[in-house]
Design an enzyme around this catalytic site. Structure first.
Site, PDB file in Angstrom:
ATOM      1  N   HIS A  77       0.917 130.779 -42.994  1.00 51.69           N
ATOM      2  CA  HIS A  77       1.407 129.896 -41.920  1.00 51.69           C
ATOM      3  C   HIS A  77       1.652 128.494 -42.489  1.00 51.69           C
ATOM      4  O   HIS A  77       0.737 127.664 -42.514  1.00 51.69           O
ATOM      5  CB  HIS A  77       0.377 129.815 -40.785  1.00 51.69           C
ATOM      6  N   GLU A  95       3.091 126.045 -41.227  1.00 48.88           N
ATOM      7  CA  GLU A  95       3.043 124.993 -40.202  1.00 48.88           C
ATOM      8  C   GLU A  95       1.680 124.337 -40.088  1.00 48.88           C
ATOM      9  O   GLU A  95       1.566 123.180 -39.649  1.00 48.88           O
ATOM     10  CB  GLU A  95       3.460 125.558 -38.842  1.00 48.88           C
ATOM     11  N   CYS A 120       4.394 134.925 -40.996  1.00 47.74           N
ATOM     12  CA  CYS A 120       3.367 135.936 -40.739  1.00 47.74           C
ATOM     13  C   CYS A 120       4.012 137.203 -40.168  1.00 47.74           C
ATOM     14  O   CYS A 120       4.671 137.942 -40.898  1.00 47.74           O
ATOM     15  CB  CYS A 120       2.296 135.369 -39.813  1.00 47.74           C
TER      16      CYS A 120
END
Length: 581
Positions: free
Chosen positions: A526, A528, A399
């Site tokens: 993102h 994750e 990001c």
């Protein structure tokens, strides 16, 4: 009839209610039950989107674009589910819902009050959401786990405890199990485990018309049998319903800890689950725990960010790194590097902090720049990206981290020292990063580009495309209001920056790479947020593999196993979802 498991906390906050709830969910899933989760946050905020990371840790983003409490990330990771915005209840949401009904005249002239209107809304919300499947299967789940945030006795929680008390009464004792998580401290002076705080917390809980069925006792060491017996006697519960949740170095142990103490039997007895629940099977989970506990070869990753004083601000990043390191069979070592400490201004003010930060960065096998907002520490992040690029250190920007990589590239290789983002310098002459046209400049909450968005690969032989198994596109979760300036893409590409993936329009940049670098990737999304213990994020797996010198082996394995089967790297490392679950 839906079965409910309510997890509450007493004595102090931060005891690990979310991990307890998630672990109970894993245990019940292993018994063949379908599980969903609801998190209740009593604060007035509509959602977590505008709360500082220093207040509540990271903001977790779901597929539907909702910004929720980080505990929902724990639920999704442990239970491998896809939750929705309605799985996170806040007092702000409840109040807005009730007031909208009042303005419409839905209450037909009644005086709108906390009881019954607010409490009824809470109860109806829970009952409605509990029936929604979150595991990709049809039909309602068997069990809904509810976590009540905060600590029993908090004034702000009172409407929720009243509503949950009503829920307990309406569904009956065979359909409602309350697990109360408390603290059993040890005073260093006397050295014994003290039960009085737990006794008082149970008294407060019962005073709210909520009756605990199981007490989960948090402590530094295993709860002594005499302490269990004392709590059983004074709290009027069977001794087998007093569970010891002592400190462990790896939270993956908690489901096994619950199983060893037969928590599933206690829950099954309360909820009368014997007809539908099987004996728990956690062999694969236990195997994963054993692997993670016996990793010895370290891989050192430097996270260079703005909120490094609180690790929960990057919780999903840390978990995703851990998932990937276990897949590569390496012991993860993370160094939190405050980005502002890398800047020259810090060198003048605090030379020791400056030197320590640069030492951590230079000792790292790989560098990760996470997301964030605001201009504090930005120059330090740019210096970290420059160091990784120039010294061939594996790098992943997420990001904001991707945007930093673009800014650094423009400054260094396009010879534009003033290149910047309009977020940090609105009047910059070389705006590499700009505000998205559809964004709002007057309202912050829920106005970013949020949730699952489709990303199309444009460079088929790029490292990122190969890590994703050469798919045409992937769906990843986003949370940003700034983007790469399309007007600068051509000049950046000419200088050697590759935009490997874009959105469906081809105008919004999603993944950048430096092809000449061993591993230098930035992602606007993102990765994750969708990482799981058995479903490792491809980009984060790539960072760990590159940091260990095993990237080529992973790329070859992924390319030859596009069906998502087990991938074997030599005798030691194995990656791939079906290897564990």
């Amino acid at each position: 009839m839906m079965k409910y498991v309510l997890v509450t906390g007493g004595v102090v906050s931060g005891l690990g209610k979310a991990i307890t709830a998630s672990s109970v969910g894993v245990l019940l899933q292993s018994c063949g039950l379908r599980v969903t989760c609801i998190k209740i946050d009593p604060y007035l905020n509509y959602d977590a989107g505008t709360i500082s990371p220093y207040e509540h840790g990271e903001v977790f983003v779901l597929d539907d674009g909702s910004e929720v409490d980080l505990d929902l990330g724990n639920y999704e990771r442990f239970l491998d589910t896809k939750l929705t915005r309605d799985n996170n209840i806040t007092y702000g949401k409840i109040q807005q819902y009730v007031m909208e009904k009042e303005r419409k005249g839905d209450y037909l002239g009644e005086t709108v009050q906390i009881v019954p209107h607010i409490t009824d809304t809470i109860r109806e919300w829970v009952e409605r959401v509990a029936m929604i499947p979150v595991d990709g299967k049809e039909g309602p789940p068997d069990v809904c786990i509810i976590e009540l945030g905060g600590t029993i006795g908090d004034n702000e929680s009172r409407p929720f405890t009243d509503a949950l008390s009503q829920l307990s009464y309406s569904v009956g004792p065979d359909n409602f199990c309350l697990i109360h998580v408390t603290l059993v401290p040890v005073l260093s002076v006397v050295g014994e485990q003290k039960t009085k705080p737990t006794q008082h917390s149970i008294r407060d809980l019962r005073g709210l018309r909520l009756t605990p069925n199981i007490i989960a006792c948090r402590s530094t060491k295993v709860l002594e049998e005499s302490v269990k017996a004392k709590l059983s006697r004074l709290c009027y519960l069977p001794i087998q319903n007093i569970i010891s949740l002592y400190d462990v170095h790896n939270i993956w142990h908690i489901p096994l800890m619950l199983k060893d103490q037969k928590a599933h039997e206690a829950i099954s007895k309360v909820l009368n689950l014997s007809r539908i629940a099987k004996e728990p099977c956690l062999e694969k989970w236990a195997s994963l725990v054993e692997i993670s506990d016996n990793l010895n070869v370290p891989v050192r990753i430097a996270i260079v960010g703005k909120y490094t004083d609180l690790s929960d601000a990057y919780l999903s990043v840390l978990k995703a790194l851990f998932h990937a390191s276990v897949a590569i069979r390496k012991k993860l070592v993370v160094d939190m590097v405050p980005s502002c400490d890398l800047e020259k201004t810090t060198k003048k003010k605090d030379s020791r902090a400056y030197e320590a930060a640069w030492r951590l960065l230079k000792d790292a096998d790989g560098v990760l720049l996470p997301g964030g907002f605001g201009d504090r520490g930005i120059e330090g992040m740019i210096l970290a990206a420059k160091y990784a690029r120039e010294n061939n250190i594996p790098f992943l920007g997420i990001c904001l981290g991707m945007q930093i990589a673009v800014i650094e590239f423009a400054r260094s290789l396009l010879c534009l020292p003033g290149a910047n983002s309009t977020e940090f310098e609105p009047e910059t002459k070389h705006p590499c990063i700009i505000f998205m046209p559809e964004g709002s400049k007057t309202h912050m909450g829920g106005t970013m580009r949020l949730g699952s968005r489709r990303t199309y690969f444009h460079v088929k032989d790029s490292k990122s495309a190969r890590l994703y198994g050469n798919k045409e596109f992937v769906d990843e979760r986003h949370r940003h209001r700034y983007e790469v300036n399309p007007d600068m893409v051509a000049s950046l590409e000419k200088a050697g920056l590759s935009f490997a993936a874009k959105d469906e329009t081809g105008e919004r940049m999603e993944i950048v790479e430096v092809p000449s670098h061993p591993f230098f990737i930035g992602a606007q999304f993102h990765p994750e947020y969708k990482s799981r213990p058995g479903k490792v994020s491809p980009l984060i797996l790539g960072l760990i593999a590159a940091s260990c010198g095993e990237l080529e082996g992973v790329l070859n394995s992924v390319s030859s196993h596009q069906d998502n089967q087990t991938i074997v790297l030599g005798k030691e490392a194995r990656v791939g979802p079906k290897n564990w679950f």
